[in-house]
Design a protein around this motif. Structure first.
Motif, PDB file in Angstrom:
ATOM      1  N   SER A  82       1.246  -1.319  -0.255  1.00 17.14           N
ATOM      2  CA  SER A  82       0.239  -0.084   0.359  1.00 17.14           C
ATOM      3  C   SER A  82       0.973   1.451  -0.529  1.00 17.14           C
ATOM      4  O   SER A  82       0.824   2.145  -0.564  1.00 17.14           O
ATOM      5  N   THR A 294      -6.892   5.361  10.275  1.00 14.81           N
ATOM      6  CA  THR A 294      -7.202   5.184   9.241  1.00 14.81           C
ATOM      7  C   THR A 294      -7.180   3.688   8.727  1.00 14.81           C
ATOM      8  O   THR A 294      -6.501   2.587  10.283  1.00 14.81           O
ATOM      9  N   GLU A 295      -7.896   3.446   8.352  1.00 17.21           N
ATOM     10  CA  GLU A 295      -8.074   1.839   7.936  1.00 17.21           C
ATOM     11  C   GLU A 295      -6.226   1.105   7.403  1.00 17.21           C
ATOM     12  O   GLU A 295      -6.154  -0.002   7.337  1.00 17.21           O
ATOM     13  N   LYS A 296      -5.321   2.153   6.763  1.00 22.54           N
ATOM     14  CA  LYS A 296      -4.051   1.759   6.925  1.00 22.54           C
ATOM     15  C   LYS A 296      -2.955   1.549   7.433  1.00 22.54           C
ATOM     16  O   LYS A 296      -2.837  -0.010   7.946  1.00 22.54           O
ATOM     17  N   GLN A 305      -9.545  -4.672   7.635  1.00 20.82           N
ATOM     18  CA  GLN A 305      -9.832  -3.409   6.860  1.00 20.82           C
ATOM     19  C   GLN A 305      -9.932  -3.539   5.529  1.00 20.82           C
ATOM     20  O   GLN A 305     -10.810  -2.650   5.666  1.00 20.82           O
ATOM     21  N   ALA A 306     -10.491  -4.302   5.474  1.00 23.12           N
ATOM     22  CA  ALA A 306     -11.775  -4.615   4.175  1.00 23.12           C
ATOM     23  C   ALA A 306     -12.660  -4.406   4.846  1.00 23.12           C
ATOM     24  O   ALA A 306     -14.135  -3.431   4.088  1.00 23.12           O
ATOM     25  N   LYS A 309     -13.485  -0.272   5.307  1.00 19.46           N
ATOM     26  CA  LYS A 309     -13.447   0.317   3.928  1.00 19.46           C
ATOM     27  C   LYS A 309     -14.188  -0.110   3.072  1.00 19.46           C
ATOM     28  O   LYS A 309     -15.374   1.555   2.878  1.00 19.46           O
ATOM     29  N   GLU A 312     -17.232   2.127   5.484  1.00 15.82           N
ATOM     30  CA  GLU A 312     -16.960   3.795   4.667  1.00 15.82           C
ATOM     31  C   GLU A 312     -17.333   3.909   3.788  1.00 15.82           C
ATOM     32  O   GLU A 312     -18.676   4.643   3.889  1.00 15.82           O
ATOM     33  N   LYS A 313     -17.312   3.229   2.719  1.00 17.29           N
ATOM     34  CA  LYS A 313     -18.050   3.170   1.442  1.00 17.29           C
ATOM     35  C   LYS A 313     -19.505   3.373   1.143  1.00 17.29           C
ATOM     36  O   LYS A 313     -19.930   4.120   0.643  1.00 17.29           O
TER      37      LYS A 313
END
Length: 318
Positions: A82, A294-296, A305-306, A309, A312-313
């Protein structure tokens, strides 16, 4: 198709780089659609012209970490990938630095992402630090590690861990036992982190000496906390009044770390979160650090993490 070579300084680095059953390199091959082969002290990366340089940079970055004594696993490979995509892989080697403390099993506790590194620096440099972000970013665990480090160095005399006992779907009254038994499930993540770093026996000894206190937030009212490292966990479930009460407990030679995830507010009747409000009110005050994860920065299973995300989306497009 093009090829690019990455040189190995030592053959044993290849074992650490490729991982068990070559799992690390399979991840690189899958993410960049390249083929990676190792011959002697040379690693050959072949594939499409735009992907090969990226894969080579990821491999070089991982080798730098290995040379600094880091253990490479799936999480570190995914994080390096990433960072390469963002052109920031050169910053990752800064992670192979300070060990915060060592657990009872001999495992060093240190930052695994740049966000975590900023968080540890903020705790070191500020009297109050807010760590805000999703689950799995190490907010609580690293704060406890910094508290244990300060305690072992005799910089403070007490570690105080607290969190609001807000019911998320169940009622305190229905849980068995006295008040301490009822609130213990809420405090369990804090106990777990301390057990990890001190061992159950040493932890119990420090509790009996009152050098360590794990208690619900309500117990903080009316106190002044000197020479202490205080951690308020799950702070998104404080009311603004509770947050102000907590922050004004701070005494001389003390540090406070406030952690929370503003997407997991369990307050009833849509009450305002003390954490959300405090971050807005205190953002420009000197000696208060605010770190947004953040998710990172998630260091749990890649699915965590997925999931973050995806949520959030979903909420950003509602």
């Amino acid at each position: 198709m093009i090829e690019q070579l990455v040189n190995l300084d030592r053959m044993e680095h290849a074992l650490a780089l490729f991982g068990s059953f070559d799992e690390n390199m399979r991840l690189i091959e899958q993410e960049f659609s390249v083929t990676v082969t190792c011959r002697g002290t040379e690693i050959k990366v072949s594939g499409e012209p735009e992907q090969v340089p990226l894969a080579s940079r990821a491999i070089s970055g991982l080798l730098t970490l290995i040379e600094k004594g880091e253990t490479i696993n799936e999480q570190s490979v995914r994080y390096m990938i990433s960072m390469v995509r963002e052109g920031m892989e050169s910053q990752v080697e800064a992670l192979a630095s300070d060990v915060v403390c060592v657990t009872t099993s001999g495992k060093p506790v240190k930052a695994k992402t740049l966000g975590q590194k900023k968080y540890l620096e903020a705790i070191r440099d500020n009297t109050i630090t807010f760590g805000v972000g999703p689950a799995g970013t190490g907010k609580t665990y690293l704060a406890v590690a910094m508290a244990v480090r300060a305690f072992r160095a005799h910089e403070i005399n007490r570690i105080i861990l607290t969190r609001p006992a807000v019911e998320a779907g169940e009622k305190l009254g229905f849980l068995p036992g006295d008040l301490q038994n009822k609130v213990d499930p809420y405090l369990r993540p804090l106990y777990d982190a301390l057990f990890d770093m001190l061992g159950a026996e040493n932890f119990q000894k420090q509790v009996e000496r009152q050098a360590i206190e794990v208690a619900p937030l309500a117990y903080m009212r009316g106190r002044t906390l000197d020479d202490s490292f205080i951690i308020l966990d799950e702070a998104q479930n404080t009311t603004p009044e509770q947050m102000k009460m907590f922050l004004t407990r701070l005494g001389f030679n003390s540090k406070a770390v406030v952690t929370g995830d503003v997407t997991q507010i369990d307050l009833p009747d849509s009450r305002r979160s003390g954490l959300v409000e405090a971050v807005k009110i205190l953002k420009n005050i000197e000696d208060i650090g605010i770190i947004q994860f953040t998710e990172k920065d998630v260091v749990r299973h890649r699915l965590v993490q997925a999931i973050i995300k995806a949520y959030e989306k979903y909420y950003n497009h509602k």
